[in-house]
Design a protein around this motif. Structure first.
Motif, PDB file in Angstrom:
ATOM      1  N   TRP A   1      -1.290   0.020  -9.708  1.00 38.56           N
ATOM      2  CA  TRP A   1      -1.868   0.570  -8.364  1.00 38.56           C
ATOM      3  C   TRP A   1      -3.163   0.738  -8.518  1.00 38.56           C
ATOM      4  CZ3 TRP A   1       0.695   0.524  -3.949  1.00 38.56           C
ATOM      5  CH2 TRP A   1       2.200   0.191  -4.036  1.00 38.56           C
TER       6      TRP A   1
ATOM      7  N   ILE B   1       0.798  -1.205  -0.036  1.00 41.02           N
ATOM      8  CA  ILE B   1      -0.002  -0.011  -0.038  1.00 41.02           C
ATOM      9  C   ILE B   1       0.829   1.159  -0.127  1.00 41.02           C
ATOM     10  CG2 ILE B   1      -2.271  -0.740   1.170  1.00 41.02           C
ATOM     11  CD1 ILE B   1      -1.096  -0.260   3.736  1.00 41.02           C
TER      12      ILE B   1
ATOM     13  N   ALA C   1      -5.637   9.853  -2.240  1.00 43.75           N
ATOM     14  CA  ALA C   1      -4.302   9.801  -2.153  1.00 43.75           C
ATOM     15  C   ALA C   1      -3.935   8.467  -1.645  1.00 43.75           C
ATOM     16  CB  ALA C   1      -3.798  10.973  -1.172  1.00 43.75           C
ATOM     17  N   ALA C   2      -4.658   7.402  -1.552  1.00 44.57           N
ATOM     18  CA  ALA C   2      -4.213   5.985  -0.958  1.00 44.57           C
ATOM     19  C   ALA C   2      -4.529   4.835  -2.064  1.00 44.57           C
ATOM     20  CB  ALA C   2      -5.069   6.051   0.134  1.00 44.57           C
ATOM     21  N   PHE C   3      -3.487   4.128  -2.227  1.00 42.56           N
ATOM     22  CA  PHE C   3      -3.508   3.059  -3.299  1.00 42.56           C
ATOM     23  C   PHE C   3      -2.915   1.832  -2.864  1.00 42.56           C
ATOM     24  CE2 PHE C   3      -2.788   7.408  -4.771  1.00 42.56           C
ATOM     25  CZ  PHE C   3      -3.710   7.471  -5.942  1.00 42.56           C
ATOM     26  N   LEU C   4      -3.415   0.784  -3.530  1.00 42.16           N
ATOM     27  CA  LEU C   4      -2.967  -0.652  -3.390  1.00 42.16           C
ATOM     28  C   LEU C   4      -2.592  -1.441  -4.325  1.00 42.16           C
ATOM     29  CD1 LEU C   4      -4.974  -3.323  -3.471  1.00 42.16           C
ATOM     30  CD2 LEU C   4      -6.152  -2.249  -1.656  1.00 42.16           C
ATOM     31  N   GLN C   5      -1.543  -2.234  -4.236  1.00 43.28           N
ATOM     32  CA  GLN C   5      -0.966  -2.895  -5.352  1.00 43.28           C
ATOM     33  C   GLN C   5      -0.686  -4.488  -4.712  1.00 43.28           C
ATOM     34  OE1 GLN C   5       3.146  -3.116  -6.643  1.00 43.28           O
ATOM     35  NE2 GLN C   5       2.391  -2.573  -8.628  1.00 43.28           N
TER      36      GLN C   5
ATOM     37  N   PHE D   1      -5.437   3.537   7.229  1.00 47.54           N
ATOM     38  CA  PHE D   1      -4.236   4.091   6.405  1.00 47.54           C
ATOM     39  C   PHE D   1      -4.500   5.163   5.529  1.00 47.54           C
ATOM     40  CE2 PHE D   1      -1.622   3.398   2.637  1.00 47.54           C
ATOM     41  CZ  PHE D   1      -0.464   3.621   3.115  1.00 47.54           C
ATOM     42  N   ALA D   2      -5.426   5.073   4.959  1.00 51.12           N
ATOM     43  CA  ALA D   2      -5.768   6.083   3.790  1.00 51.12           C
ATOM     44  C   ALA D   2      -6.082   7.622   4.578  1.00 51.12           C
ATOM     45  CB  ALA D   2      -6.865   5.531   3.060  1.00 51.12           C
ATOM     46  N   GLU D   3      -6.843   7.424   5.512  1.00 50.38           N
ATOM     47  CA  GLU D   3      -7.154   8.681   6.263  1.00 50.38           C
ATOM     48  C   GLU D   3      -6.310   9.445   7.154  1.00 50.38           C
ATOM     49  OE1 GLU D   3     -10.970   7.754   8.150  1.00 50.38           O
ATOM     50  OE2 GLU D   3     -12.273   7.820   6.275  1.00 50.38           O
TER      51      GLU D   3
ATOM     52  N   ARG E   1     -10.007  -6.119   7.273  1.00 47.15           N
ATOM     53  CA  ARG E   1      -9.071  -5.399   6.283  1.00 47.15           C
ATOM     54  C   ARG E   1      -9.427  -4.104   5.870  1.00 47.15           C
ATOM     55  NH1 ARG E   1      -9.101  -5.397   0.985  1.00 47.15           N
ATOM     56  NH2 ARG E   1      -7.188  -5.980  -0.209  1.00 47.15           N
TER      57      ARG E   1
ATOM     58  N   ILE F   1      -7.565   3.084  -3.224  1.00 44.14           N
ATOM     59  CA  ILE F   1      -8.234   2.607  -2.041  1.00 44.14           C
ATOM     60  C   ILE F   1      -9.672   3.253  -1.974  1.00 44.14           C
ATOM     61  CG2 ILE F   1      -8.097   2.087   0.548  1.00 44.14           C
ATOM     62  CD1 ILE F   1      -5.219   1.703   0.108  1.00 44.14           C
TER      63      ILE F   1
ATOM     64  N   HIS G   1     -10.663   7.237  -1.415  1.00 53.01           N
ATOM     65  CA  HIS G   1      -9.553   8.366  -0.885  1.00 53.01           C
ATOM     66  C   HIS G   1      -8.577   8.488  -2.152  1.00 53.01           C
ATOM     67  CE1 HIS G   1     -10.637   7.056   2.817  1.00 53.01           C
ATOM     68  NE2 HIS G   1     -10.749   5.772   2.443  1.00 53.01           N
TER      69      HIS G   1
ATOM     70  N   LEU H   1      -7.384  -0.529   5.931  1.00 53.69           N
ATOM     71  CA  LEU H   1      -7.268   0.283   4.717  1.00 53.69           C
ATOM     72  C   LEU H   1      -7.644   1.674   4.982  1.00 53.69           C
ATOM     73  CD1 LEU H   1      -7.695  -2.196   1.710  1.00 53.69           C
ATOM     74  CD2 LEU H   1      -5.454  -1.359   2.747  1.00 53.69           C
ATOM     75  N   GLU H   2      -8.860   1.877   5.569  1.00 52.17           N
ATOM     76  CA  GLU H   2      -9.473   2.983   5.553  1.00 52.17           C
ATOM     77  C   GLU H   2      -8.578   4.249   6.584  1.00 52.17           C
ATOM     78  OE1 GLU H   2     -13.734   3.216   6.458  1.00 52.17           O
ATOM     79  OE2 GLU H   2     -12.960   4.364   8.346  1.00 52.17           O
TER      80      GLU H   2
END
Lengths: 281, 281, 281, 281
Positions: C105, B145, C113-117, B204-206, B197, C108, C111, B201-202
């Protein structure tokens, strides 16, 4: 209220090569270093207060500087110096763990400045330093070994799901991982590493194996009996099965000649052997 | 006299795919299972007496049979069944550890029988079963991520080896490993895994991140606050550094546009967060 | 007198991330670039004369600079710009090969500015530029796909070493590698990549497969029939065998429910399909 | 109408170990074999007609049978036997490619039945057999080598993106891949492999290197001048950069002592050297 029960942080995979060209042949040491700190870091987690957080980038710089300035001839000695460096200057740190792996380089012929490293075997060490003292372990990783005789596996427990035939003559292949603990901190680590490795290989080769467990124990005992400064040894020996190919389908015999080596599924056996029952981890 | 201080053995990397074609779309579960036994095995090590040693090949067979005969809809449920199988029939075994990894397969379009797995993310579970009970943890592995905003690292401890500049705006990339412990053994594991999960992720993003530690803690708290049946969560977040390229050498600016992602050296941060300070491991 | 029959040199594994924060969501492109030059370099080999040798370190710098200064929205466009950069300024270079891999990527949630790969799938491109022109291919690597129905393998050639049973219902798993050639150089590469990928997956899913070869051809035809600007497509489809577990030994049936996926040995099928027999490579 | 421009299929990663216990020490050969067939297979692709398709599973069986029944002492000899097996019995096959890799096992001490393989170096061979004849190449893969003296890189082409400093004394590290072609098919392949390998290492060690290209050529010439039965040699030598650490920031010198070895980005140099300009590929 959520609380931190344990935490650590640091830098891993700090790679370096040290070349000593004052010797003939030159000496090449290639290392990968990992450092992890434990201590009073809760404000970083809870409040985002980094005032106690030494950047991991600084740890990387310290590795390079210490590899240059310390007098060290073994990864155990370098690891001790790195651990003390952080313990000495960071009063809020309670424990420093240092792990170092070394990949062996061998001289090419009689050339003083040319080397080859065909190997995946690694010499390893792990140091745990606290205010109370330091524990030093050394080890081996990635050493693939094989016996073509002297290995059986029979008389085992069977249930209705057991289909494995008993055998008194099989191939025995593993990728040895070993780690042993020293009684002291001021030892001839290079010589000891050489001696432990030689004993492990000799016992593996000579042992009349009734199982992986049986040989693992014999190897551990072989080290503990001969090397007084080793107090405990851990061995992990995955059973990298070599399956005898059934050639009878094609009218051929196969008297332990053609095998299929497999990576998975894999047997796995590990044990920690000490001099007595005390100090059980 | 050398003694065994601890030992375990078993089978790792037992891979299987279970297909359920009674559903539309079909259901595909791909697993890798590891089983390790502890108990009274010292005679195998010391004397080569295998009468207590169930072959690891039999463990492999048991996995296939149990995957076929048990009614299971989650890796936690299958893992529990596998653990009980060995604990029930082997009175000399004191502990069975079962680890299962699942690689997610996704339906292709609306096709009921076609799937793709482009991923390295793994759903994991780890069960430790003893005569006293069973503990179940679930987790995530290999989830890469990245945040392109909302990440700073400043105000940190500096010494004479510190060269890292402070920053209020950096890329934050990690490969998340998470593992959480459940309060009970009879839970809706699939739903819980999905929810944990999503929360990780939420958060982490926020999160307005002041450090990896800071965000790691916020993610853990996010889970503990919302999911009552999780008692503890462990997160490991290596800092996969993305270095801003110095383009000023070529007369160009680089306002957080071009970065070099690196694998080594790597920062590393891990912590275990619980609901209170008790039960510290 | 020994002579050089062919040679090339360059830089591989030049990784970069480009972030565009002017969009919502931000756009993240992660690339790995390889550049290889061919031309008049014999004096470097024979005489150690480096006057024609642009350092590979300079190629790396050029990648960063061009990724910053060129306007590009696809790896094909960037690759073309990189190839022209070297061809334009190095008159002694006759051919520039550029290979770029992109790891996808995904945003997420909502959001920006948030990404997952989570993936191993790679979008690829390969450009070969000479003084005569440029050829552009695009591709896919590492895409693991599986069919749980609609796959047979029967009626095959048998000899006395054949033990494989015929089957009309098997699991069909592969890791797709695809590479296709475009008729032109000024195309909507992102859209085309999306469309070719979708067609490949759709044909894989829908095809009543009589063999890997049979499905590979159907997938290729599916692309060539629908996408005019693709002139040729190469597909490699290793057969990642999923073996049905024999549970009859334990008194159980196994009607295509429990399989063992294997990595080795592996079947392998590759073919290059064009619009006609001309231009055979 | 889409047409097949080229195609091949077969089995890869067929692993086997052959043990010869009639010798002292025992002989262990561990191989990984790949077989690819070309010929008249279009009806399989176009019509799903498998009547010409020998299953790849049968190819696997053939490898095991031939490894048991043929008298072979080198991978080149075994490869030739495998190629002929398929060419002889499958009249619709026009070309058989066989690639074999061997991982070297070394005796442990003087024990006749114990071996270790610490290496990633591979001995390789590639055979291309058609109705017109067979070409045999041998090679080396994964041989990591390093020079600590006698390596420079200066006088190179510079442009405005060049930041690399010139050096007359650097570390030179590579992972050698070599492949050479023999003039005949009935040669002492084991002895030749040993001799070519020794020459490559000797030239690498002795050469006063002005660039990777320069040393690569010298190594190739060293082989071609001494080994008459080698007609052509291909060498690939990625430049695994070892970066001198800047310790001046910390008030320290670093006279070629501490380096950081890196995996990426990586330089890459390859060339094919023959005895004359003819037969350019």
């Amino acid at each position: 209220m959520p609380v931190i029960r344990s935490d650590k942080y640091g830098k891993t995979r700090v790679r370096l090569i040290r070349v000593d060209r004052s010797r003939a042949p030159h000496e090449v040491k290639e290392l990968s270093v990992a450092i992890l700190l434990e201590g009073d870091f809760s404000s970083a987690y809870v409040d985002g207060d980094n005032s106690n957080v030494l950047p991991t980038d600084t740890m990387k710089n310290a590795v390079y500087v210490l590899a240059r300035t310390l007098a060290w001839d073994s990864i155990e000695a370098l690891g001790g110096g790195i651990a003390r460096h952080f313990l000495d200057r960071l009063s809020h740190v309670s424990q420093v763990s240092v792990e170092i792996e070394e990949g062996p380089w061998h001289q090419i012929g009689q050339h003083i400045a040319a080397f080859l490293q065909s190997g995946m075997e690694r010499r390893t060490s792990r140091l745990i330093a606290t205010r109370a003292g330091i524990s030093i372990t050394s080890g081996i990783g990635g050493l693939r070994i094989l016996k073509t005789a002297g290995s059986a596996f029979a008389g085992f427990l069977k249930d209705e799901l057991t289909t494995l035939p008993e055998t008194n003559d099989r191939l025995f292949a593993t990728v040895l991982q070993a780690e042993w603990t020293y009684a002291g901190n001021d030892l001839s680590f290079n010589e000891l590493h050489h001696d432990v490795r030689a004993l492990l290989l000799e016992r593996f080769a000579e042992h009349e194996s009734l199982s992986v467990q049986h040989t693992l124990f014999a190897m551990a005992v072989g080290v503990l009996e001969k090397i007084d400064s080793v107090t405990e040894i851990y061995l992990a020996m995955p059973n990298k099965h070599c399956l005898l190919v059934d050639l009878a389908r094609f009218g051929l015999d196969n008297p332990n000649v053609i095998f299929v080596p497999t990576d998975e599924p894999s047997g796995y056996i590990e044990a920690r052997i000490g001099r007595d029952a005390a100090n059980v981890r």
